[in-house]
Design a protein around this motif. Structure first.
Motif, PDB file in Angstrom:
ATOM      1  N   THR A   3      49.921  39.363  37.065  1.00  0.00           N
ATOM      2  CA  THR A   3      49.090  40.568  36.936  1.00  0.00           C
ATOM      3  C   THR A   3      47.922  40.540  37.917  1.00  0.00           C
ATOM      4  N   PHE A   4      47.691  41.677  38.558  1.00  0.00           N
ATOM      5  CA  PHE A   4      46.561  41.826  39.485  1.00  0.00           C
ATOM      6  C   PHE A   4      45.466  42.627  38.781  1.00  0.00           C
ATOM      7  N   VAL A   5      44.220  42.133  38.864  1.00  0.00           N
ATOM      8  CA  VAL A   5      43.119  42.770  38.135  1.00  0.00           C
ATOM      9  C   VAL A   5      41.988  43.124  39.096  1.00  0.00           C
ATOM     10  N   THR A   6      41.470  44.356  38.990  1.00  0.00           N
ATOM     11  CA  THR A   6      40.195  44.674  39.640  1.00  0.00           C
ATOM     12  C   THR A   6      39.139  44.694  38.533  1.00  0.00           C
ATOM     13  N   GLY A   7      37.914  44.298  38.843  1.00  0.00           N
ATOM     14  CA  GLY A   7      36.865  44.314  37.812  1.00  0.00           C
ATOM     15  C   GLY A   7      36.990  43.163  36.820  1.00  0.00           C
ATOM     16  N   GLY A   8      37.639  42.089  37.236  1.00  0.00           N
ATOM     17  CA  GLY A   8      37.898  40.961  36.332  1.00  0.00           C
ATOM     18  C   GLY A   8      36.670  40.181  35.920  1.00  0.00           C
ATOM     19  N   THR A   9      35.526  40.431  36.568  1.00  0.00           N
ATOM     20  CA  THR A   9      34.302  39.717  36.173  1.00  0.00           C
ATOM     21  C   THR A   9      33.396  40.584  35.298  1.00  0.00           C
ATOM     22  N   GLY A  10      33.829  41.810  34.979  1.00  0.00           N
ATOM     23  CA  GLY A  10      32.970  42.728  34.230  1.00  0.00           C
ATOM     24  C   GLY A  10      32.978  42.479  32.731  1.00  0.00           C
ATOM     25  N   ALA A  11      32.258  43.358  32.011  1.00  0.00           N
ATOM     26  CA  ALA A  11      32.150  43.230  30.548  1.00  0.00           C
ATOM     27  C   ALA A  11      33.532  43.289  29.900  1.00  0.00           C
ATOM     28  N   LEU A  12      34.391  44.154  30.410  1.00  0.00           N
ATOM     29  CA  LEU A  12      35.746  44.273  29.870  1.00  0.00           C
ATOM     30  C   LEU A  12      36.691  43.298  30.574  1.00  0.00           C
ATOM     31  N   LEU A  62      48.479  42.562  45.712  1.00  0.00           N
ATOM     32  CA  LEU A  62      49.600  43.128  44.953  1.00  0.00           C
ATOM     33  C   LEU A  62      50.963  42.517  45.292  1.00  0.00           C
ATOM     34  N   ALA A  63      51.010  41.667  46.317  1.00  0.00           N
ATOM     35  CA  ALA A  63      52.310  41.109  46.731  1.00  0.00           C
ATOM     36  C   ALA A  63      52.966  40.353  45.577  1.00  0.00           C
ATOM     37  N   GLY A  64      54.095  40.834  45.134  1.00  0.00           N
ATOM     38  CA  GLY A  64      54.894  40.128  44.121  1.00  0.00           C
ATOM     39  C   GLY A  64      54.395  40.254  42.686  1.00  0.00           C
ATOM     40  N   VAL A  65      53.366  41.085  42.409  1.00  0.00           N
ATOM     41  CA  VAL A  65      52.898  41.157  41.007  1.00  0.00           C
ATOM     42  C   VAL A  65      53.727  42.163  40.191  1.00  0.00           C
ATOM     43  N   ASP A  66      53.712  41.979  38.861  1.00  0.00           N
ATOM     44  CA  ASP A  66      54.447  42.875  37.963  1.00  0.00           C
ATOM     45  C   ASP A  66      53.573  44.031  37.486  1.00  0.00           C
ATOM     46  N   ALA A  67      52.251  43.786  37.398  1.00  0.00           N
ATOM     47  CA  ALA A  67      51.383  44.790  36.788  1.00  0.00           C
ATOM     48  C   ALA A  67      50.003  44.793  37.445  1.00  0.00           C
ATOM     49  N   VAL A  68      49.356  45.968  37.393  1.00  0.00           N
ATOM     50  CA  VAL A  68      47.995  46.121  37.916  1.00  0.00           C
ATOM     51  C   VAL A  68      47.094  46.647  36.802  1.00  0.00           C
ATOM     52  N   LEU A  69      45.929  46.026  36.652  1.00  0.00           N
ATOM     53  CA  LEU A  69      44.904  46.519  35.720  1.00  0.00           C
ATOM     54  C   LEU A  69      43.698  46.909  36.556  1.00  0.00           C
ATOM     55  N   HIS A  70      43.328  48.186  36.541  1.00  0.00           N
ATOM     56  CA  HIS A  70      42.221  48.649  37.402  1.00  0.00           C
ATOM     57  C   HIS A  70      40.956  48.834  36.556  1.00  0.00           C
ATOM     58  N   LEU A  71      40.094  47.799  36.547  1.00  0.00           N
ATOM     59  CA  LEU A  71      38.883  47.834  35.711  1.00  0.00           C
ATOM     60  C   LEU A  71      37.599  47.924  36.528  1.00  0.00           C
ATOM     61  N   ALA A  72      37.715  48.008  37.858  1.00  0.00           N
ATOM     62  CA  ALA A  72      36.491  48.018  38.683  1.00  0.00           C
ATOM     63  C   ALA A  72      35.691  49.288  38.440  1.00  0.00           C
ATOM     64  N   THR A  73      34.396  49.131  38.369  1.00  0.00           N
ATOM     65  CA  THR A  73      33.522  50.279  38.147  1.00  0.00           C
ATOM     66  C   THR A  73      32.121  49.937  38.651  1.00  0.00           C
ATOM     67  N   ARG A  74      31.281  50.941  38.849  1.00  0.00           N
ATOM     68  CA  ARG A  74      29.877  50.685  39.212  1.00  0.00           C
ATOM     69  C   ARG A  74      29.046  51.775  38.533  1.00  0.00           C
ATOM     70  N   ILE A  75      28.920  51.667  37.210  1.00  0.00           N
ATOM     71  CA  ILE A  75      28.166  52.662  36.428  1.00  0.00           C
ATOM     72  C   ILE A  75      26.701  52.624  36.867  1.00  0.00           C
ATOM     73  N   ALA A  76      26.125  53.799  37.074  1.00  0.00           N
ATOM     74  CA  ALA A  76      24.715  53.853  37.495  1.00  0.00           C
ATOM     75  C   ALA A  76      23.822  53.299  36.389  1.00  0.00           C
ATOM     76  N   PRO A  77      22.810  52.481  36.746  1.00  0.00           N
ATOM     77  CA  PRO A  77      21.892  52.004  35.700  1.00  0.00           C
ATOM     78  C   PRO A  77      21.090  53.172  35.117  1.00  0.00           C
ATOM     79  N   MET A  78      20.669  53.030  33.858  1.00  0.00           N
ATOM     80  CA  MET A  78      19.979  54.118  33.156  1.00  0.00           C
ATOM     81  C   MET A  78      18.766  54.620  33.955  1.00  0.00           C
TER      82      MET A  78
END
Ligand SMILES: NC(=O)c1ccc[n+]([C@@H]2O[C@H](COP(=O)([O-])OP(=O)(O)OC[C@H]3O[C@@H](n4cnc5c(N)ncnc54)[C@H](OP(=O)(O)O)[C@@H]3O)[C@@H](O)[C@H]2O)c1
Length: 314
Positions: A3-12, A62-78
Motif C-alpha cells: 500500500t502507498f500512503v500520502t499523509g502518513g505522518t499526519g493525525a490520521l 506507486l510501482a507495484g503497489v496494490d492500493a493507494v491511500l491519499h491522506l495528504a492535506t494542509r488545513i489552514a491554521p485557525m
C-alpha cells in the motif's frame, strides 16, 4: 498487500500506517521532510522523500503497489483560516493531488484508491440522519474535497475500485486539537461550538484508521460511505460529556451568534447540524467503531493525556 500512503505522518496517517503494518501490509509513504522520513521508517514503512507534486515521487511510490491511500492535506491554521489564500495548498493537494494520483494509479494498474473526505460537506440536516445520498452543501473551502471525490469516481469509472470515506471530525489523545479542547474544558469552556441542538459528528482516531484499512482490504468495494461513531451528540451533549471528562459540574458554551461572527461566512459551515450514520459502511465492510460515543471517548482521551503528563513530570 502493498500500500502507498500520502499523509502518513499526519493525525490520521500515523495510526493508519501503524495498523497497516500490524496487518502485514508493505507500506510505502511520501515524506515531505527528512524528519517525516525518519518517523515513517521508525513505523516500519519505506519513505519516498519529496512532495506529492515532485516528478518521480508517484512513479517510484506507486510501482507495484496494490492500493493507494491519499491522506495528504494542509488545513489552514485557525489564525489565518478566514483568508481564502490560506487554503491554496490544501485545495491543490485535494484537487490537483488527487487527479495526479488517479492518473498515476491508472497508468500503473493499481486496483484500489481510498480518499477520506469530510462529513462536513453535508447540508445542515437538523435531527435527520444523514448518509451518502443526502444533500450536500460544499461551500467555499469544502469545494476541493468534492473535486477529489469526483476524481475517485473517475478512477472507479476507469475500472478501479475507488472509495470515498466521508469522515467525521477525528479526535483522540494524539490529536493536538483534542488536547486543546480538553485544556479549554478544564478552564470551564466548551470548544464544541454551535447551536445547542446541532449534531456534531466525531470519530475516534484509531477507529478512523481502522475504517481506512477496512476500505483497502474489502474486496470489490467502491463508492461513497460515511465514517462516524455510533452516537453523534449535539453540542449541548458534547459540552456535558466534556464537563464529565474533566471532572467539572458544567462547561460554558460560547454564545452562537458571537461564534458565528468570529468564524465569518467562510467557516460558517462548522456550525451545521450533521447527524451522520455509518450503517452503509458497516454493512459493506463489517467495520464498527470501538469507541462508540464521545461520552466514552472524551473520558478516555482525558485519562490518556493525564497519564502522559504524569510521565513527563516524573
Ligand atoms: N483531522 C480530521 O478531523 C479529519 C476529518 C475528516 C477528514 N480528514 C481528512 O483526512 C486526511 C488526513 O487529515 P489529517 O488530519 O491527518 O492531516 P494532518 O495531520 O494535517 O497531516 C497532513 C499530512 O499531509 C502531508 N502533506 C502535506 N503536504 C504534502 C505534500 N505536498 N506532499 C505529500 N504529503 C504532504 C503531511 O506530511 P509532512 O508531515 O511530511 O509534512 C502530513 O503527513 C485529509 O484528507 C483530511 O481532509 C481529516
Amino acid at each position: 498487500m502493498s500500500t502507498f500512503v500520502t499523509g502518513g505522518t499526519g493525525a490520521l496517517g500515523t495510526p493508519t500506517v501503524a495498523l497497516l503494518r500490524e496487518r502485514g501490509h508493505a507500506v510505502r509513504a511520501v515524506a515531505t521532510t527528512s524528519a517525516s522520513a525518519a518517523r515513517l521508517a521508525g513505523m516500519g514503512a519505506t519513505p519516498v522523500q519529496g512532495s506529492l507534486f515532485d516528478p518521480g515521487v508517484l512513479t517510484t511510490g506507486l510501482a507495484g503497489v496494490d492500493a493507494v491511500l491519499h491522506l495528504a492535506t494542509r488545513i489552514a491554521p485557525m489564525s489565518t483560516a478566514r483568508r481564502r489564500s490560506a487554503w491554496a495548498e490544501n485545495d491543490r493537494l485535494r484537487a490537483e493531488g488527487t487527479r495526479l494520483l488517479v492518473d498515476a494509479a491508472l497508468a500503473q494498474g493499481v486496483g484500489v484508491l481510498v480518499y477520506p473526505s469530510f462529513a462536513l460537506v453535508y447540508a445542515d440536516g437538523g435531527a435527520t440522519w444523514l448518509s451518502a445520498g443526502s444533500p450536500i452543501a460544499p461551500t467555499d473551502v469544502l469545494r476541493s474535497t468534492v473535486v477529489a471525490e469526483q476524481e475517485v469516481a473517475r478512477f472507479t469509472a476507469a475500472g478501479g475500485h475507488g472509495v470515498v470515506l466521508r469522515m467525521a471530525g477525528i479526535y483522540g489523545p494524539h490529536s493536538a486539537a483534542t488536547r486543546d479542547v480538553l485544556a479549554l474544558a478544564e478552564k470551564g469552556i466548551s470548544g464544541f461550538v454551535g447551536p445547542a441542538d446541532a449534531f456534531q459528528p466525531l470519530v475516534w482516531d484509531e477507529d478512523a484508521a481502522a475504517a481506512l484499512v477496512a476500505a483497502v482490504e474489502t474486496e470489490g468495494l467502491s463508492g461513497t460511505f460515511d465514517v462516524v461513531d455510533d452516537e453523534p451528540l449535539t453540542r449541548a451533549q458534547l459540552a456535558a460529556a466534556l464537563a464529565a471528562a474533566v471532572g467539572r459540574e458544567r462547561v460554558h458554551r460560547p454564545p452562537t451568534p458571537l461564534v458565528r461572527l468570529a468564524l465569518g461566512r467562510r467557516l460558517g459551515f462548522l456550525l451545521r447540524s450533521q447527524r451522520v450514520s455509518h450503517r452503509r459502511f458497516t454493512d459493506a465492510t463489517g467495520w464498527a467503531p470501538r469507541v462508540r460515543s464521545a461520552r466514552e471517548g472524551l473520558r478516555l482521551a482525558r485519562a490518556a493525556v493525564a497519564a502522559s503528563q504524569a510521565v513527563t513530570r516524573r
